[in-house]
Design a protein around this motif. Structure first.
Motif, PDB file in Angstrom:
ATOM      1  N   ILE A 112       0.827  -1.199   0.000  1.00 55.34           N
ATOM      2  CA  ILE A 112       0.000   0.000   0.000  1.00 55.34           C
ATOM      3  C   ILE A 112       0.861   1.247   0.000  1.00 55.34           C
ATOM      4  O   ILE A 112       1.741   1.403   0.841  1.00 55.34           O
ATOM      5  N   PHE A 113       0.562   2.133  -0.938  1.00 53.97           N
ATOM      6  CA  PHE A 113       1.212   3.428  -0.963  1.00 53.97           C
ATOM      7  C   PHE A 113       0.437   4.431  -0.116  1.00 53.97           C
ATOM      8  O   PHE A 113       1.016   5.154   0.695  1.00 53.97           O
ATOM      9  N   SER A 114      -0.865   4.466  -0.303  1.00 52.42           N
ATOM     10  CA  SER A 114      -1.702   5.363   0.472  1.00 52.42           C
ATOM     11  C   SER A 114      -3.136   4.868   0.436  1.00 52.42           C
ATOM     12  O   SER A 114      -3.529   4.121  -0.451  1.00 52.42           O
ATOM     13  N   ILE A 115      -3.907   5.327   1.406  1.00 54.88           N
ATOM     14  CA  ILE A 115      -5.319   4.990   1.492  1.00 54.88           C
ATOM     15  C   ILE A 115      -6.124   6.276   1.533  1.00 54.88           C
ATOM     16  O   ILE A 115      -5.872   7.135   2.374  1.00 54.88           O
ATOM     17  N   ASN A 116      -7.060   6.382   0.628  1.00 54.72           N
ATOM     18  CA  ASN A 116      -7.928   7.553   0.619  1.00 54.72           C
ATOM     19  C   ASN A 116      -9.150   7.271   1.495  1.00 54.72           C
ATOM     20  O   ASN A 116      -8.996   6.886   2.645  1.00 54.72           O
ATOM     21  N   ALA A 117     -10.332   7.453   0.954  1.00 56.50           N
ATOM     22  CA  ALA A 117     -11.527   7.225   1.756  1.00 56.50           C
ATOM     23  C   ALA A 117     -11.708   5.744   2.065  1.00 56.50           C
ATOM     24  O   ALA A 117     -11.325   4.875   1.273  1.00 56.50           O
TER      25      ALA A 117
END
Length: 121
Positions: free
Chosen positions: A28-33
């Motif tokens: 995972i690079f980033s998690i939004n909503a």
């Protein structure tokens, strides 16, 4: 590559409380909503609550005032605190995350396998 795993479902009496948890793992690079959805037997899947990366929340009218969604970005976890449970809350609850995976240039929705909540009258 990316996994979401829910936990915390079970059998609860009407009026009771329960907390669902969901942890994201993998590349995972980033998690939004993130959000919680549910599907009752014989019914369509519906949105329960969502939360942005900044903490802004939205709730279905049916759960406002009873459910609270929250998240821990460091732990890559999202939670759903459910109070004053009603029989109509009975459903399989699914965790959703809009995730930018490592090695990709886009965000896509990931889903957990679901956890069953049964509320008895």
């Amino acid at each position: 590559q990316v996994n979401l795993v829910e936990s915390g479902g079970g059998l609860v009496q009407a009026g009771g409380s329960l907390r669902l948890s969901c942890v994201a793992s993998g590349r995972i690079f980033s998690i939004n909503a993130m959000g919680w959805y549910r599907q009752a037997p014989g019914k369509r899947r519906e949105l329960v609550a969502t939360i942005t990366s900044g903490g802004s929340t939205n709730y279905a009218d049916s759960v406002k005032g009873r459910f609270t969604i929250s998240r821990d970005n460091a732990k890559k976890e999202v939670y759903l605190q459910m109070n004053s449970l009603k029989p109509e809350d009975t459903a399989v609850y699914y965790c959703n995350g809009n995730i930018h995976a490592l090695g990709t240039s886009y965000v896509m929705a990931y889903w957990g396998k679901g956890t069953l909540l049964t509320v008895s009258s």
